[in-house]
Design an enzyme around this catalytic site. Structure first.
Site, mmCIF file in Angstrom:
data_model
loop_
_atom_site.group_PDB
_atom_site.id
_atom_site.type_symbol
_atom_site.label_atom_id
_atom_site.label_comp_id
_atom_site.label_asym_id
_atom_site.label_seq_id
_atom_site.Cartn_x
_atom_site.Cartn_y
_atom_site.Cartn_z
ATOM 1 N N HIS A 294 -9.758 170.660 -36.439
ATOM 2 C CA HIS A 294 -11.430 170.556 -36.860
ATOM 3 C C HIS A 294 -11.207 171.817 -37.935
ATOM 4 O O HIS A 294 -10.291 172.788 -38.110
ATOM 5 C CB HIS A 294 -12.001 171.352 -35.736
ATOM 6 C CG HIS A 294 -11.713 172.584 -35.066
ATOM 7 N ND1 HIS A 294 -10.789 172.692 -34.072
ATOM 8 C CD2 HIS A 294 -12.271 173.784 -35.294
ATOM 9 C CE1 HIS A 294 -10.508 173.889 -33.945
ATOM 10 N NE2 HIS A 294 -11.451 174.609 -34.390
ATOM 11 N N HIS B 292 -10.840 176.360 -43.132
ATOM 12 C CA HIS B 292 -9.391 175.828 -43.176
ATOM 13 C C HIS B 292 -9.212 175.121 -41.940
ATOM 14 O O HIS B 292 -10.231 175.055 -41.105
ATOM 15 C CB HIS B 292 -8.456 177.134 -43.128
ATOM 16 C CG HIS B 292 -8.877 177.798 -41.719
ATOM 17 N ND1 HIS B 292 -9.936 178.811 -41.615
ATOM 18 C CD2 HIS B 292 -8.249 177.868 -40.402
ATOM 19 C CE1 HIS B 292 -9.954 179.421 -40.409
ATOM 20 N NE2 HIS B 292 -8.944 178.606 -39.658
HETATM 21 P P1 2AM Z 1 -11.532 178.453 -34.713
HETATM 22 O O1 2AM Z 1 -11.792 178.092 -35.782
HETATM 23 O O2 2AM Z 1 -11.625 177.082 -33.687
HETATM 24 O O3 2AM Z 1 -12.219 179.540 -33.833
HETATM 25 C C1 2AM Z 1 -8.019 182.196 -37.254
HETATM 26 O O4 2AM Z 1 -8.855 182.828 -35.983
HETATM 27 C C2 2AM Z 1 -7.970 180.655 -36.479
HETATM 28 O O5 2AM Z 1 -7.145 180.608 -35.533
HETATM 29 C C3 2AM Z 1 -9.483 180.174 -36.533
HETATM 30 O O6 2AM Z 1 -9.381 178.617 -37.078
HETATM 31 C C4 2AM Z 1 -9.553 179.822 -34.839
HETATM 32 O O7 2AM Z 1 -9.921 178.809 -34.572
HETATM 33 C C5 2AM Z 1 -7.982 179.882 -34.351
HETATM 34 N N1 2AM Z 1 -7.653 180.651 -33.165
HETATM 35 C C6 2AM Z 1 -8.235 181.991 -32.957
HETATM 36 N N2 2AM Z 1 -7.976 182.369 -31.753
HETATM 37 C C7 2AM Z 1 -7.194 181.202 -31.287
HETATM 38 C C8 2AM Z 1 -6.552 180.864 -29.877
HETATM 39 N N3 2AM Z 1 -6.561 182.117 -29.004
HETATM 40 N N4 2AM Z 1 -6.093 179.920 -29.715
HETATM 41 C C9 2AM Z 1 -6.108 178.973 -30.447
HETATM 42 N N5 2AM Z 1 -6.519 179.105 -31.923
HETATM 43 C C10 2AM Z 1 -7.264 180.376 -32.143
#
Ligand code: 2AM
Length: 179
Positions: free
Chosen positions: A121, A37
């Site tokens: 991304h 996603h």
């Molecule tokens: P990532 O894919 O770059 O890890 C669900 O966890 C989604 O939210 C993931 O796509 C993750 O990004 C993002 N995510 C998780 N923790 C986060 C945080 N503290 N701040 C911003 N994005 C976050």
């Protein structure tokens, strides 16, 4: 409590295509194709009533459909270590505009502002002790990744559940352009 974030689902063909490049780094925790996603706004842990408020504010967002193109590959580092590899997204003002509207909706629902820069991304794998040479090779092999554009005509509020094999994501509510 429920762990939430706003994001975009990806078309099945794209998820399949990324699934096919989800290999080649020993020890990587590859995101399952059905969980791939684009995160638009991470919310975090909230209560049921807070989730309803957030969803109600998001439901008032209007936007025109727009196209998104996945292209390129990159990585995030934490403390000098590669923490994730991802497929990039071509700059798209309409995507940033949608993100801004979601940010405003989150603020109206009482969420603290997100201070981190938006770097859209698709996370393909999370890594903890990957061999640098394998990461380099994966990035080199996918730097020319380019997909046909897809149309974004809705976004979603996802919940994230931590299971034995990492997190899985469920679209709890979908918000189509028509409202
Ligand atoms: P990532 O894919 O770059 O890890 C669900 O966890 C989604 O939210 C993931 O796509 C993750 O990004 C993002 N995510 C998780 N923790 C986060 C945080 N503290 N701040 C911003 N994005 C976050």
């Amino acid at each position: 409590m429920i762990r939430l974030f706003f994001g975009l689902e990806l078309p099945g063909e794209l998820r399949m295509r990324i699934g096919a490049i989800s290999r080649g780094i020993d020890g990587a925790r590859w995101v399952a194709p059905e969980d791939l996603h684009i995160t638009l706004r991470f919310i975090g842990e909230v209560t049921g009533p807070a989730m309803e408020e957030i969803a109600a504010e998001a439901a008032s967002i209007r936007f025109e459909p727009f196209a998104v193109t996945l292209a390129g590959a990159g990585h995030f580092e934490r403390r000098g270590r590669v923490g994730a590899v991802w497929i990039g997204i071509e700059p798209e003002p309409a995507l940033s505009a949608l993100r801004e509207r979601i940010e405003a909706a989150a603020a109206r629902a009482g969420q603290q502002p997100e201070r981190r820069r938006f770097r859209p991304h698709v996370t393909v794998a999370r890594l903890s002790r990957a061999r640098p040479a394998e990461v380099r090779d994966w990035l080199a092999a996918n730097t020319l990744f380019r997909a046909v554009p897809f149309t974004v005509d809705r976004f979603a509020l996802f919940s994230s559940t931590l299971g034995r094999h990492g997190s899985t994501y469920t679209a709890e509510c979908r918000f189509p352009v028509e409202g």
